[in-house]
Scaffold this motif. Structure first.
Motif, PDB file in Angstrom:
ATOM      1  N   ARG A  94       0.829  -1.204   0.000  1.00  0.00           N
ATOM      2  CA  ARG A  94       0.000   0.000   0.000  1.00  0.00           C
ATOM      3  C   ARG A  94       0.866   1.258   0.000  1.00  0.00           C
ATOM      4  NH1 ARG A  94      -5.407   0.164   1.258  1.00  0.00           N
ATOM      5  NH2 ARG A  94      -6.442  -1.781   1.887  1.00  0.00           N
ATOM      6  N   THR A  95       1.913   1.252   0.820  1.00  0.00           N
ATOM      7  CA  THR A  95       2.780   2.424   0.902  1.00  0.00           C
ATOM      8  C   THR A  95       3.523   2.651  -0.407  1.00  0.00           C
ATOM      9  OG1 THR A  95       3.070   2.101   3.286  1.00  0.00           O
ATOM     10  CG2 THR A  95       4.688   3.484   2.158  1.00  0.00           C
ATOM     11  N   THR A  96       4.069   1.575  -0.983  1.00  0.00           N
ATOM     12  CA  THR A  96       4.780   1.683  -2.265  1.00  0.00           C
ATOM     13  C   THR A  96       3.845   2.215  -3.339  1.00  0.00           C
ATOM     14  OG1 THR A  96       6.209  -0.166  -1.665  1.00  0.00           O
ATOM     15  CG2 THR A  96       6.084   0.401  -3.999  1.00  0.00           C
ATOM     16  N   ARG A  97       2.628   1.692  -3.363  1.00  0.00           N
ATOM     17  CA  ARG A  97       1.633   2.132  -4.339  1.00  0.00           C
ATOM     18  C   ARG A  97       1.270   3.599  -4.128  1.00  0.00           C
ATOM     19  NH1 ARG A  97      -4.110   1.458  -2.967  1.00  0.00           N
ATOM     20  NH2 ARG A  97      -5.312   1.643  -4.888  1.00  0.00           N
ATOM     21  N   ALA A  98       1.083   4.002  -2.861  1.00  0.00           N
ATOM     22  CA  ALA A  98       0.718   5.386  -2.578  1.00  0.00           C
ATOM     23  C   ALA A  98       1.816   6.354  -3.019  1.00  0.00           C
ATOM     24  CB  ALA A  98       0.435   5.556  -1.084  1.00  0.00           C
ATOM     25  N   ARG A 107       3.945   5.922  -5.455  1.00  0.00           N
ATOM     26  CA  ARG A 107       3.931   6.015  -6.914  1.00  0.00           C
ATOM     27  C   ARG A 107       2.773   6.877  -7.396  1.00  0.00           C
ATOM     28  NH1 ARG A 107       6.172   7.262 -11.305  1.00  0.00           N
ATOM     29  NH2 ARG A 107       5.367   6.222 -13.183  1.00  0.00           N
ATOM     30  N   MET A 108       1.609   6.754  -6.760  1.00  0.00           N
ATOM     31  CA  MET A 108       0.473   7.577  -7.138  1.00  0.00           C
ATOM     32  C   MET A 108       0.751   9.052  -6.908  1.00  0.00           C
ATOM     33  SD  MET A 108      -2.927   5.359  -6.044  1.00  0.00           S
ATOM     34  CE  MET A 108      -4.031   6.581  -6.761  1.00  0.00           C
ATOM     35  N   PRO A 136       0.928   8.644  13.399  1.00  0.00           N
ATOM     36  CA  PRO A 136       1.971   7.621  13.496  1.00  0.00           C
ATOM     37  C   PRO A 136       1.381   6.219  13.452  1.00  0.00           C
ATOM     38  CG  PRO A 136       2.389   9.384  15.078  1.00  0.00           C
ATOM     39  CD  PRO A 136       1.026   9.641  14.485  1.00  0.00           C
ATOM     40  N   GLY A 137       1.938   5.369  12.590  1.00  0.00           N
ATOM     41  CA  GLY A 137       1.474   3.999  12.485  1.00  0.00           C
ATOM     42  C   GLY A 137       0.319   3.781  11.527  1.00  0.00           C
ATOM     43  N   THR A 138      -0.141   4.844  10.877  1.00  0.00           N
ATOM     44  CA  THR A 138      -1.255   4.720   9.937  1.00  0.00           C
ATOM     45  C   THR A 138      -0.874   3.851   8.743  1.00  0.00           C
ATOM     46  OG1 THR A 138      -2.183   6.880  10.508  1.00  0.00           O
ATOM     47  CG2 THR A 138      -2.741   6.005   8.343  1.00  0.00           C
ATOM     48  N   THR A 139      -1.798   2.988   8.319  1.00  0.00           N
ATOM     49  CA  THR A 139      -1.646   2.270   7.060  1.00  0.00           C
ATOM     50  C   THR A 139      -2.063   3.231   5.949  1.00  0.00           C
ATOM     51  OG1 THR A 139      -2.158   0.137   8.079  1.00  0.00           O
ATOM     52  CG2 THR A 139      -2.375   0.284   5.695  1.00  0.00           C
ATOM     53  N   ILE A 140      -1.099   3.739   5.192  1.00  0.00           N
ATOM     54  CA  ILE A 140      -1.362   4.804   4.225  1.00  0.00           C
ATOM     55  C   ILE A 140      -2.005   4.241   2.962  1.00  0.00           C
ATOM     56  CG2 ILE A 140      -0.308   6.629   2.822  1.00  0.00           C
ATOM     57  CD1 ILE A 140       1.886   6.823   4.925  1.00  0.00           C
ATOM     58  N   GLY A 141      -3.036   4.922   2.488  1.00  0.00           N
ATOM     59  CA  GLY A 141      -3.722   4.487   1.286  1.00  0.00           C
ATOM     60  C   GLY A 141      -4.315   5.645   0.518  1.00  0.00           C
ATOM     61  N   THR A 177      -8.311   6.300 -14.020  1.00  0.00           N
ATOM     62  CA  THR A 177      -7.407   7.405 -14.365  1.00  0.00           C
ATOM     63  C   THR A 177      -5.963   6.929 -14.449  1.00  0.00           C
ATOM     64  OG1 THR A 177      -6.870   8.083 -12.094  1.00  0.00           O
ATOM     65  CG2 THR A 177      -8.936   8.921 -13.046  1.00  0.00           C
ATOM     66  N   ARG A 178      -5.131   7.751 -15.018  1.00  0.00           N
ATOM     67  CA  ARG A 178      -3.721   7.374 -15.157  1.00  0.00           C
ATOM     68  C   ARG A 178      -2.967   7.463 -13.837  1.00  0.00           C
ATOM     69  NH1 ARG A 178       0.650  10.527 -15.742  1.00  0.00           N
ATOM     70  NH2 ARG A 178       0.479  12.775 -15.466  1.00  0.00           N
ATOM     71  N   TYR A 179      -3.585   8.050 -12.825  1.00  0.00           N
ATOM     72  CA  TYR A 179      -2.924   8.182 -11.524  1.00  0.00           C
ATOM     73  C   TYR A 179      -3.091   6.935 -10.663  1.00  0.00           C
ATOM     74  CZ  TYR A 179      -3.453  13.024 -13.037  1.00  0.00           C
ATOM     75  OH  TYR A 179      -3.429  14.172 -13.765  1.00  0.00           O
ATOM     76  N   TYR A 180      -4.046   6.097 -11.033  1.00  0.00           N
ATOM     77  CA  TYR A 180      -4.337   4.924 -10.200  1.00  0.00           C
ATOM     78  C   TYR A 180      -3.270   3.854 -10.385  1.00  0.00           C
ATOM     79  CZ  TYR A 180      -6.742   0.940  -8.155  1.00  0.00           C
ATOM     80  OH  TYR A 180      -7.049  -0.147  -7.384  1.00  0.00           O
ATOM     81  N   VAL A 181      -2.822   3.294  -9.266  1.00  0.00           N
ATOM     82  CA  VAL A 181      -1.830   2.220  -9.276  1.00  0.00           C
ATOM     83  C   VAL A 181      -2.378   1.089  -8.398  1.00  0.00           C
ATOM     84  CG1 VAL A 181       0.526   1.533  -8.666  1.00  0.00           C
ATOM     85  CG2 VAL A 181       0.085   3.830  -9.590  1.00  0.00           C
TER      86      VAL A 181
END
Length: 284
Positions: free
Chosen positions: A102-106, A108-109, A130-135, A164-168
């Motif tokens: 999720r973090t890697t994807r976020a 890149r987006m 702190p500690g949030t699962t980023i999405g 959209t082209r931003y979605y990963v």
């Protein structure tokens, strides 16, 4: 006449994409008149301890859970896991892999968005704890804070839409493997909002039958994103497959219009889930 328990089995805190801290969420549940609330942050148990303290303080019974991101036959699905062992190695590894993805994807987006919008990774981090699962919800919040959109819903309907082209996309385990991992960890797996057609393709009856064969316990039928036709379809499937039926708010605080207790679970179904889970419900 005895009071019938009011049970909401799907909520999110700041540990994933909600806006209430775990303790504030439990306190809000008390104010809303809930007797039982489940904390089901995405791919994380990080809010369990704080929520448990609040449950003992407020008297709201806490079902500790997780919402697991998975895929079935090319369709994105979410699996609610209730009362599992949070230290079970298979489930821990699975959730860690999804959170990393999720973090890697976020990131890149945000890189793609940065080509057209004044948006940085630091802007997204400002929307987290702190500690949030980023999405995607946190990227949406950053776009809202920057003045590009009025709210999360508008962001998901436009800039962050999968078309959209931003979605990963990001890694998610096979749903059958996720169900088996939940059962191995002593958890009770329930398929979240399986008729949410506005979010994209929904899982077929054949897929739900396969998941039931792997140990799926229930379907979250009563949810605002399941239309009436889907609810009828899901109720029929639940009856034919011997699955329990749940109802939940999918509360995200200010992140979504969903309100605590807007859909609830029958107390007898809650009792069944409690009986089957390895972990205990936290009570005062």
């Amino acid at each position: 006449m005895p009071h019938e328990l009011v049970v909401d089995l799907h909520t999110h805190s700041t540990v994933s994409d909600g806006t209430d801290t775990p303790s504030a969420l439990v306190e809000a549940a008390a104010v809303a008149g809930l007797d039982v609330v489940a904390l089901t942050d995405h791919d994380s148990t990080g809010g369990w301890a704080e929520a448990a303290d609040a449950a003992r303080r407020t008297g709201v019974a806490l079902v500790r859970g997780t919402e697991i991101s998975a895929r079935a036959d090319g369709v994105s699905v979410h699996l609610l896991s209730y009362l599992h062992d949070p230290e079970h190695p298979d489930l821990v590894r699975q959730n860690e892999r999804v959170r990393t993805a999720r973090t890697t994807r976020a990131r890149r987006m945000v890189e793609l968005l940065g080509e057209d919008y004044r948006l940085t990774w630091d802007d997204v981090l400002e929307q987290t704890s702190p500690g949030t699962t980023i999405g995607r919800p946190h990227i949406a919040d950053a776009l809202v804070a920057a003045g590009y959109l009025p709210d999360r819903s508008a962001a998901f309907a436009s800039i962050l839409h999968p078309g959209t082209r931003y979605y990963v996309p990001h890694y998610a385990p096979d749903a059958l493997d996720a169900v088996r991992a939940v059962r191995a960890a002593g958890g009770v797996p329930v398929l979240a909002h399986p008729g949410a057609a506005a979010r994209g393709k929904v899982v077929t009856a054949r897929t739900i039958e396969s998941l039931a064969g792997a140990g799926l316990v229930g379907l979250e039928v009563h949810h605002r994103d399941n239309g009436e036709d889907q609810r009828r379809r899901l109720l029929g499937l639940a009856r034919s497959l011997g699955l329990c039926v749940t109802g939940s708010s999918d509360y995200h605080g200010a992140g979504k219009p969903n309100r605590l207790g807007e859909n609830t679970t029958d107390p007898e179904v809650f009792a069944l889930i409690e009986q089957q889970g390895r972990s205990t419900v936290i009570r005062q």
